[in-house]
Design a protein around this motif. Structure first.
Motif, mmCIF file in Angstrom:
data_model
loop_
_atom_site.group_PDB
_atom_site.id
_atom_site.type_symbol
_atom_site.label_atom_id
_atom_site.label_comp_id
_atom_site.label_asym_id
_atom_site.label_seq_id
_atom_site.Cartn_x
_atom_site.Cartn_y
_atom_site.Cartn_z
ATOM 1 N N PRO A 140 39.766 22.453 -8.440
ATOM 2 C CA PRO A 140 39.054 22.248 -9.906
ATOM 3 C C PRO A 140 38.006 20.611 -9.691
ATOM 4 N N LEU A 141 38.723 19.640 -9.609
ATOM 5 C CA LEU A 141 37.851 18.716 -9.875
ATOM 6 C C LEU A 141 37.525 17.894 -7.872
ATOM 7 N N VAL A 142 37.711 17.995 -7.088
ATOM 8 C CA VAL A 142 37.211 17.215 -6.319
ATOM 9 C C VAL A 142 36.662 17.879 -5.852
ATOM 10 N N THR A 143 36.495 19.029 -4.993
ATOM 11 C CA THR A 143 35.934 20.512 -4.813
ATOM 12 C C THR A 143 34.789 20.468 -4.804
ATOM 13 N N TRP A 160 29.734 21.758 -12.387
ATOM 14 C CA TRP A 160 30.564 22.700 -13.326
ATOM 15 C C TRP A 160 30.584 23.860 -13.952
ATOM 16 N N SER A 161 29.643 24.263 -13.190
ATOM 17 C CA SER A 161 29.792 25.972 -12.703
ATOM 18 C C SER A 161 30.836 26.171 -11.503
ATOM 19 N N ILE A 166 36.344 27.402 -9.975
ATOM 20 C CA ILE A 166 37.811 27.226 -9.698
ATOM 21 C C ILE A 166 39.019 26.950 -10.479
ATOM 22 N N VAL A 167 38.817 26.821 -11.972
ATOM 23 C CA VAL A 167 39.236 26.652 -13.152
ATOM 24 C C VAL A 167 40.466 28.115 -12.831
ATOM 25 N N ALA A 270 34.551 31.320 1.008
ATOM 26 C CA ALA A 270 34.272 31.985 0.899
ATOM 27 C C ALA A 270 33.506 32.776 -0.838
ATOM 28 N N ALA A 271 34.334 32.778 -1.543
ATOM 29 C CA ALA A 271 34.258 33.461 -3.071
ATOM 30 C C ALA A 271 33.201 32.056 -3.335
ATOM 31 N N LEU A 272 33.003 30.747 -3.307
ATOM 32 C CA LEU A 272 32.447 30.075 -3.688
ATOM 33 C C LEU A 272 30.639 30.036 -3.703
#
Length: 310
Positions: A140-143, A160-161, A166-167, A270-272
């Motif tokens: 959640p932070l690194v990607t 931020w979004s 990811i969270v 793929a989701a992101l």
């Protein structure tokens, strides 16, 4: 339940074949499979919930017990693959959407398939699981940071979004799975044998949805994207192996880190990509899902015959 367990085991062992089959079906029947597009995030959340059901304290004890080994794997994951992606997008001409998608999959955490491939390679499975767990929790932070850093030149990146997504799709399902494991250990233990089936169904539907939604782009740029994915994945294995070797790790650990670095959580990619870029940006992740299961199995088979030199 025995029949379900047998089916799940068979499907898990033939994972690569199912991914290839559904990628082909998605290509030839796009209207059928692109309907699953709106469900990609939900499918990934279900997969991550299943991972949460199998997480244990022992996975994180490895981090405390041998932090140096885990750090090599985690740093390899979040340095080698993103930088390789940037290099490939600079060397090989490609549309901005594809470049952003290549960088995005390179910035994702390790895929859970790497744990299976490490086992088949006779590598250090505990190290592989620890690295996957740590990179997944750090994602959640690194990607979002790495995607913002490297892909902003191609497409706008809302870090931020992406962090919040990811969270929601990774950390919350993981936490719920781990909590359920504590509250209902008997029920979870009974359900665990069916998890490979759930994961395979989720991944094949994600891949087929992305392929179906991007058929025209694949016809136009598919071979180029496939070549980029093969190079990205193969160089990831190679550099991961030599990074582990350069730091003096044993052969079993080198196998684990090579596979960990080269294999990505391409479902998350793929989701992101679908949510924040475009269907075309999700194609590198979809092809990565197909290819890294084939290459991972081939590499694991080759590694299995290699033993530590005297």
């Amino acid at each position: 339940m025995k029949a379900l367990t047998s089916i799940s085991t068979f499907v898990g062992k033939t994972f690569a074949a199912w991914v290839i089959l559904f990628a082909v079906l998605g290509f030839f029947f796009p209207d059928t499979f692109k309907q699953f597009g709106p469900w990609i995030v939900t499918l990934l959340a279900i997969i991550m919930f299943g991972m949460g059901l199998t997480l244990s304290i022992d996975d994180f004890r490895e981090v405390v017990r041998r932090p140096f080994d885990v750090a090599i794997g985690v740093l390899g994951q979040f340095l080698i693959m993103p930088l390789l992606a940037v290099l490939l997008t600079r060397i090989i001409p490609m549309p901005p959407e594809v470049a952003a998608g290549v960088i995005l999959v390179g910035c994702c955490p390790g895929g859970t398939s790497s744990n299976v491939m490490t086992y088949l390679s006779k590598g250090d499975v505990a190290l592989s699981v620890a690295c996957t767990s740590v990179t997944t929790l750090a994602a959640p932070l690194v990607t979002p940071f790495l995607v913002w850093l490297f892909a902003s030149q191609y497409l706008p990146v809302d870090g931020w979004s992406m962090f919040l997504s990811i969270v929601k799709v990774v950390l919350v399902p993981l936490a719920l799975g781990a909590l359920l494991q504590k509250l209902l250990p008997g029920a979870v233990k009974a359900a665990v044998p069916a998890l490979p089936l759930v994961s395979v169904v989720g991944i094949v539907l994600i891949v087929s949805a992305v392929v179906g939604a991007s058929k025209a782009s694949i016809v136009q740029s598919g071979l180029m994207i496939f070549a980029v994915v093969v190079l990205h994945n193969g160089l990831g294995y190679l550099l991961g192996f030599f990074a582990a070797k350069a730091t003096g790790l044993s052969l079993a650990k080198r196998k684990a880190i090579a596979i960990e670095v080269g294999m990505q959580n391409s479902g998350l990619g793929a989701a992101l990509a679908t949510a924040y870029f475009s269907p075309l940006s999700a194609v590198p992740s979809a092809i990565f899902s197909v290819w890294h299961n084939i290459s991972g199995a081939l590499l694991a088979n080759w590694f299995a015959g290699r033993e530590e030199e005297a």
